[in-house]
Write a protein that holds these residues in place. Sequence first.
Motif, PDB file in Angstrom:
ATOM      1  N   THR A 158      36.028  25.199 -42.629  1.00  0.00           N
ATOM      2  CA  THR A 158      34.740  25.962 -43.490  1.00  0.00           C
ATOM      3  C   THR A 158      35.304  26.991 -44.266  1.00  0.00           C
ATOM      4  O   THR A 158      36.048  27.740 -43.742  1.00  0.00           O
ATOM      5  CB  THR A 158      33.784  26.764 -42.263  1.00  0.00           C
ATOM      6  N   PRO A 159      34.730  27.320 -45.455  1.00  0.00           N
ATOM      7  CA  PRO A 159      35.424  28.367 -46.339  1.00  0.00           C
ATOM      8  C   PRO A 159      35.130  29.550 -45.564  1.00  0.00           C
ATOM      9  O   PRO A 159      34.306  29.872 -44.968  1.00  0.00           O
ATOM     10  CB  PRO A 159      34.546  28.217 -47.668  1.00  0.00           C
ATOM     11  N   VAL A 160      36.211  30.474 -45.927  1.00  0.00           N
ATOM     12  CA  VAL A 160      36.144  31.989 -45.593  1.00  0.00           C
ATOM     13  C   VAL A 160      34.866  32.526 -45.565  1.00  0.00           C
ATOM     14  O   VAL A 160      34.529  32.777 -46.895  1.00  0.00           O
ATOM     15  CB  VAL A 160      37.486  32.706 -45.754  1.00  0.00           C
ATOM     16  N   LEU A 161      34.009  33.018 -44.760  1.00  0.00           N
ATOM     17  CA  LEU A 161      32.626  33.607 -45.121  1.00  0.00           C
ATOM     18  C   LEU A 161      32.745  34.857 -45.462  1.00  0.00           C
ATOM     19  O   LEU A 161      31.643  35.283 -46.224  1.00  0.00           O
ATOM     20  CB  LEU A 161      31.682  33.336 -43.728  1.00  0.00           C
ATOM     21  N   ARG A 162      33.618  35.495 -45.066  1.00  0.00           N
ATOM     22  CA  ARG A 162      33.509  36.971 -45.348  1.00  0.00           C
ATOM     23  C   ARG A 162      33.728  37.361 -46.851  1.00  0.00           C
ATOM     24  O   ARG A 162      33.337  38.386 -47.341  1.00  0.00           O
ATOM     25  CB  ARG A 162      34.585  37.729 -44.405  1.00  0.00           C
ATOM     26  N   SER A 163      34.361  36.467 -47.763  1.00  0.00           N
ATOM     27  CA  SER A 163      34.703  36.837 -48.962  1.00  0.00           C
ATOM     28  C   SER A 163      34.111  36.222 -49.887  1.00  0.00           C
ATOM     29  O   SER A 163      33.963  36.246 -51.015  1.00  0.00           O
ATOM     30  CB  SER A 163      36.402  36.537 -49.135  1.00  0.00           C
ATOM     31  N   ARG A 164      32.869  35.402 -49.498  1.00  0.00           N
ATOM     32  CA  ARG A 164      32.381  34.429 -50.507  1.00  0.00           C
ATOM     33  C   ARG A 164      31.001  34.155 -49.628  1.00  0.00           C
ATOM     34  O   ARG A 164      30.777  34.243 -48.467  1.00  0.00           O
ATOM     35  CB  ARG A 164      32.950  33.318 -51.055  1.00  0.00           C
ATOM     36  N   THR A 165      29.923  33.761 -50.577  1.00  0.00           N
ATOM     37  CA  THR A 165      28.799  33.238 -50.236  1.00  0.00           C
ATOM     38  C   THR A 165      28.653  31.763 -50.539  1.00  0.00           C
ATOM     39  O   THR A 165      28.854  31.581 -51.520  1.00  0.00           O
ATOM     40  CB  THR A 165      27.551  33.946 -50.853  1.00  0.00           C
ATOM     41  N   LEU A 166      28.220  31.077 -49.466  1.00  0.00           N
ATOM     42  CA  LEU A 166      28.163  29.568 -49.785  1.00  0.00           C
ATOM     43  C   LEU A 166      26.742  29.422 -50.008  1.00  0.00           C
ATOM     44  O   LEU A 166      25.590  29.730 -49.712  1.00  0.00           O
ATOM     45  CB  LEU A 166      28.370  28.873 -48.366  1.00  0.00           C
ATOM     46  N   ILE A 167      26.529  28.438 -51.202  1.00  0.00           N
ATOM     47  CA  ILE A 167      25.480  28.111 -51.950  1.00  0.00           C
ATOM     48  C   ILE A 167      25.074  26.701 -51.610  1.00  0.00           C
ATOM     49  O   ILE A 167      23.772  26.292 -51.467  1.00  0.00           O
ATOM     50  CB  ILE A 167      25.377  28.313 -53.557  1.00  0.00           C
ATOM     51  N   LEU A 168      25.988  25.829 -51.527  1.00  0.00           N
ATOM     52  CA  LEU A 168      25.402  24.374 -51.397  1.00  0.00           C
ATOM     53  C   LEU A 168      26.647  23.462 -51.040  1.00  0.00           C
ATOM     54  O   LEU A 168      27.932  24.122 -51.316  1.00  0.00           O
ATOM     55  CB  LEU A 168      24.540  23.526 -52.595  1.00  0.00           C
ATOM     56  N   ASN A 169      26.546  22.426 -50.407  1.00  0.00           N
ATOM     57  CA  ASN A 169      27.775  21.704 -49.929  1.00  0.00           C
ATOM     58  C   ASN A 169      27.174  20.132 -49.863  1.00  0.00           C
ATOM     59  O   ASN A 169      26.297  19.934 -49.722  1.00  0.00           O
ATOM     60  CB  ASN A 169      28.282  22.019 -48.891  1.00  0.00           C
ATOM     61  N   ILE A 170      28.172  19.221 -49.889  1.00  0.00           N
ATOM     62  CA  ILE A 170      28.180  17.847 -49.738  1.00  0.00           C
ATOM     63  C   ILE A 170      29.029  17.493 -48.806  1.00  0.00           C
ATOM     64  O   ILE A 170      30.267  17.604 -48.623  1.00  0.00           O
ATOM     65  CB  ILE A 170      28.252  17.101 -51.046  1.00  0.00           C
ATOM     66  N   ASP A 171      28.588  16.650 -47.663  1.00  0.00           N
ATOM     67  CA  ASP A 171      29.528  16.118 -46.878  1.00  0.00           C
ATOM     68  C   ASP A 171      29.949  14.732 -47.122  1.00  0.00           C
ATOM     69  O   ASP A 171      29.245  13.818 -47.621  1.00  0.00           O
ATOM     70  CB  ASP A 171      28.627  15.654 -45.537  1.00  0.00           C
ATOM     71  N   VAL A 172      31.197  14.530 -47.361  1.00  0.00           N
ATOM     72  CA  VAL A 172      31.950  13.317 -47.853  1.00  0.00           C
ATOM     73  C   VAL A 172      32.647  12.691 -46.853  1.00  0.00           C
ATOM     74  O   VAL A 172      33.458  11.783 -47.200  1.00  0.00           O
ATOM     75  CB  VAL A 172      32.763  13.655 -49.008  1.00  0.00           C
ATOM     76  N   TRP A 173      32.383  12.830 -45.479  1.00  0.00           N
ATOM     77  CA  TRP A 173      32.748  11.947 -44.571  1.00  0.00           C
ATOM     78  C   TRP A 173      32.128  10.565 -44.620  1.00  0.00           C
ATOM     79  O   TRP A 173      31.026  10.731 -45.025  1.00  0.00           O
ATOM     80  CB  TRP A 173      32.479  12.542 -43.085  1.00  0.00           C
ATOM     81  N   GLU A 174      32.634   9.649 -44.375  1.00  0.00           N
ATOM     82  CA  GLU A 174      32.075   8.339 -44.605  1.00  0.00           C
ATOM     83  C   GLU A 174      30.986   8.030 -43.968  1.00  0.00           C
ATOM     84  O   GLU A 174      29.944   7.352 -44.396  1.00  0.00           O
ATOM     85  CB  GLU A 174      33.107   7.021 -44.398  1.00  0.00           C
ATOM     86  N   HIS A 175      30.777   8.894 -42.624  1.00  0.00           N
ATOM     87  CA  HIS A 175      29.565   8.742 -41.827  1.00  0.00           C
ATOM     88  C   HIS A 175      28.401   9.181 -42.661  1.00  0.00           C
ATOM     89  O   HIS A 175      27.012   8.713 -42.370  1.00  0.00           O
ATOM     90  CB  HIS A 175      29.505   9.255 -40.273  1.00  0.00           C
ATOM     91  N   ALA A 176      28.605  10.009 -43.466  1.00  0.00           N
ATOM     92  CA  ALA A 176      27.477  10.482 -44.523  1.00  0.00           C
ATOM     93  C   ALA A 176      26.826   9.448 -45.367  1.00  0.00           C
ATOM     94  O   ALA A 176      25.788   9.650 -45.790  1.00  0.00           O
ATOM     95  CB  ALA A 176      27.716  11.793 -44.999  1.00  0.00           C
ATOM     96  N   TYR A 177      27.521   8.392 -45.580  1.00  0.00           N
ATOM     97  CA  TYR A 177      27.153   7.544 -46.697  1.00  0.00           C
ATOM     98  C   TYR A 177      27.355   5.851 -46.410  1.00  0.00           C
ATOM     99  O   TYR A 177      26.886   5.235 -47.261  1.00  0.00           O
ATOM    100  CB  TYR A 177      27.709   8.052 -48.246  1.00  0.00           C
ATOM    101  N   TYR A 178      28.046   5.613 -45.645  1.00  0.00           N
ATOM    102  CA  TYR A 178      28.602   4.136 -45.665  1.00  0.00           C
ATOM    103  C   TYR A 178      27.752   3.375 -45.218  1.00  0.00           C
ATOM    104  O   TYR A 178      27.837   2.066 -45.559  1.00  0.00           O
ATOM    105  CB  TYR A 178      29.856   4.035 -44.309  1.00  0.00           C
ATOM    106  N   LEU A 179      26.587   3.590 -44.574  1.00  0.00           N
ATOM    107  CA  LEU A 179      25.505   2.514 -44.261  1.00  0.00           C
ATOM    108  C   LEU A 179      24.763   2.114 -45.567  1.00  0.00           C
ATOM    109  O   LEU A 179      24.463   0.833 -45.621  1.00  0.00           O
ATOM    110  CB  LEU A 179      24.730   3.044 -43.150  1.00  0.00           C
ATOM    111  N   LYS A 180      24.615   2.947 -46.243  1.00  0.00           N
ATOM    112  CA  LYS A 180      24.035   2.622 -47.489  1.00  0.00           C
ATOM    113  C   LYS A 180      24.853   2.240 -48.895  1.00  0.00           C
ATOM    114  O   LYS A 180      24.658   1.232 -49.666  1.00  0.00           O
ATOM    115  CB  LYS A 180      23.042   3.669 -47.895  1.00  0.00           C
ATOM    116  N   HIS A 181      26.185   3.088 -48.867  1.00  0.00           N
ATOM    117  CA  HIS A 181      26.851   3.117 -50.287  1.00  0.00           C
ATOM    118  C   HIS A 181      28.071   2.500 -49.789  1.00  0.00           C
ATOM    119  O   HIS A 181      29.014   2.407 -50.708  1.00  0.00           O
ATOM    120  CB  HIS A 181      27.018   4.642 -50.625  1.00  0.00           C
TER     121      HIS A 181
END
Length: 215
Positions: A158-181
């Motif tokens: 996870t990016p260091v939380l204290r020095s920045r604010t997270l706005i959005l993310n995409i999961d690119v582990w294969e389990h996030a898309y392999y069944l469809k894509h």
Amino acid sequence: MNNYYPFINTPLPYAYDALEPYIDEKTMNLHHNRHLQTYIDNLNHFLEENPVLQQYSLEELLCVWRRLPCHLQAPLRNNAGGVYNHRFYFDGMKSCASARSTASSSRLFREMSRQFGSPENFRAQFKDAALSVFGSGYAWLVSDRGTLRIITSSNQNTPVLRSRTLILNIDVWEHAYYLKHYNLRAAYIDDWFHVIDWTKAENRFSDAHMAAGCR
């Protein structure tokens, strides 16, 4: 949101089929109920064996792992990160019909145009970053004192939380898309852009803007 031990798998903020046809119901069910649940179970088991850490919130655990003995660092980082990153990913999406409703005149869109040239340039750069992740991981849009940056992380880091604010993310582990894509990560990324919750992203960016003292 359940942010302290014992952690539970809180329901998604939408139905499992709400992201169809871009992200399929079966993937969402397995991703949330199997993959995220495993990280939650593993994190709870780890904290059960290390009760001194039960006082910390999920975000705090992502900071204190560096101060632990070496043999405890990876299990905590991986499992706390697995919970945090997945929750952030799921919470950053919504049905395609409602995702389209965000006006392009928002502060975030204006900043994307100013800092990346246009929202379309942001999309192209973000896609390139997500494609560049070797193996498993995430691509993130973050605000660093008001400056938008695209970064990547491997595995469940996870990016260091204290020095920045997270706005959005995409999961690119294969389990996030392999069944469809299947192995077509680029097609999954293109589809993911249709279900971003831009209202949530805008709120996160606005919070970061205020925290940085920008007016």
